[in-house]
Design an enzyme around this catalytic site. Structure first.
Site: not given
Length: 346
Positions: A46-48, A89, A196, A237, A247-248
């Site tokens: 995960r993570g853009a 995603r 996370q 993201d 973002n998250k």
């Protein structure tokens, strides 16, 4: 760093399984694009930027699986591979950026034999990984001067080496400041529901010997008001043309609290995260994930059965709360619409 987030090895894709951290450092091996798609969807990676690399490598794997005699047949099947990966995603623009880049490589070599195209796609995926590492280091170099000596930096979610090909975006800024000899500390939000910050950011920083304090998400305002936090740095993201940033989930709350307490709030992200086709953050698609991520913690129920749940994975921070966007090309401030266009040469 003592770990690899993702790499191409012996015509397979190897990823650290982020769902097993911090308890176990396990590396999974993927031999087909469908399993890479499932790894992205299941947040094993995960993570853009990292899922952009994973998608590119998934395309390269898929190309090797295709049975075709002509480029037309190969191209049709490659489009299906790309579509499967693109559906994993919806929010992180790097995923789509990487897939489109791989499509262009295939199309630009359509007059070559299929073996050459497959090898070229593999080389391009590896190049995307290598470029991402260099980009993260450049983001760190540009962002480190914004972190003063003695700073305590709050970060949300994980925008470190685990979210990229290595080094990180937000944590890249923190790492670069630390490597420059600055005496800094980090506050890491736990980042519900996937934790996370607790599982990944704290793990990364402790491995690097950077002082980190873990806090629950709802503690950020308390520590800001007490003067314990002097700056905030997060990843992204997707960034719209006006600077609005997805973002998250929970990032927006942190930004509002930072503004209220006169604490600079920075976004660190590669230029590939910009989506100038979107006028504002209102147009950014927000992924909604399964209810069980909220109702259960490590498989154990923490809410009554049958309760109604909402679980957006991201929120959008309006540009007015952002003190600067740190990219590999420099720091953008103020008139984001004009400066972001200038950054990409539009």
């Amino acid at each position: 760093m003592s770990f690899r987030t993702i790499e191409w090895r012996d015509n397979k894709v190897v990823m650290i399984d982020q769902t097993r951290l911090p308890g176990e450092e396990v590396y999974n091996v993927y031999e087909d694009f469908q399993s890479v798609a499932e790894a992205i969807r299941g947040m094993i990676i995960r993570g853009a930027p990292a899922i952009g690399v994973a998608a590119a490598m998934g395309v390269a794997l898929g190309a090797r699986e295709i049975i075709a005699d002509t480029y037309e047949s190969f191209s049709r099947q490659l489009t299906n591979v790309c579509d499967v990966l693109a559906r994993t995603r919806p929010t992180a623009v790097n995923l789509f950026w990487a897939i489109e880049r791989m499509k262009r490589v295939a199309e630009s070599n359509k007059d070559r034999d299929l073996h050459f195209i497959r090898e070229t796609l593999k080389a391009e995926a590896i190049r995307i990984e290598e470029e991402d590492l260099e980009i993260c280091r450049a983001i760190g170099r540009h962002g480190a001067p914004l972190i003063r000596e003695g700073a305590t930096v709050l970060t949300h979610c994980n925008a470190g080496g685990l979210a990229t090909a290595g080094y990180g975006t937000a944590l890249g800024v923190i790492r670069a400041a630390h490597e420059a000899g600055k005496n800094i500390q980090v506050f890491a939000d736990e980042t519900r529901p996937w934790l996370q910050g607790a599982r990944l950011t704290a793990w990364e920083l402790m491995k690097d010997g950077i002082p980190v304090t873990l806090i629950a998400d709802n503690m950020a305002g308390y520590f800001m008001k007490k003067g314990a936090i002097t700056a905030c740095v997060v990843g992204a993201d997707r960034i719209a043309a006006n600077g609005d940033t997805a973002n998250k989930i929970g990032t927006y709350s942190v930004a509002v609290l930072a503004k209220e307490n006169k604490i600079p709030f920075y976004v660190a992200a590669p230029v590939s995260t910009l989506d100038l086709s979107l006028k504002s953050g209102d147009e950014i698609p927000i992924e909604e994930r399964h209810a069980c991520e909220v109702t259960h913690l490590q498989g154990l129920p923490v809410a009554p059965e049958g309760v109604k749940v909402r679980n957006p994975a991201f929120d959008v921070t309006p540009a007015k709360y952002i003190a600067g966007i740190i990219t590999e090309k420099g720091v953008v401030r103020g008139d984001y619409e004009r400066e972001l266009k200038a950054l990409v040469g539009q």
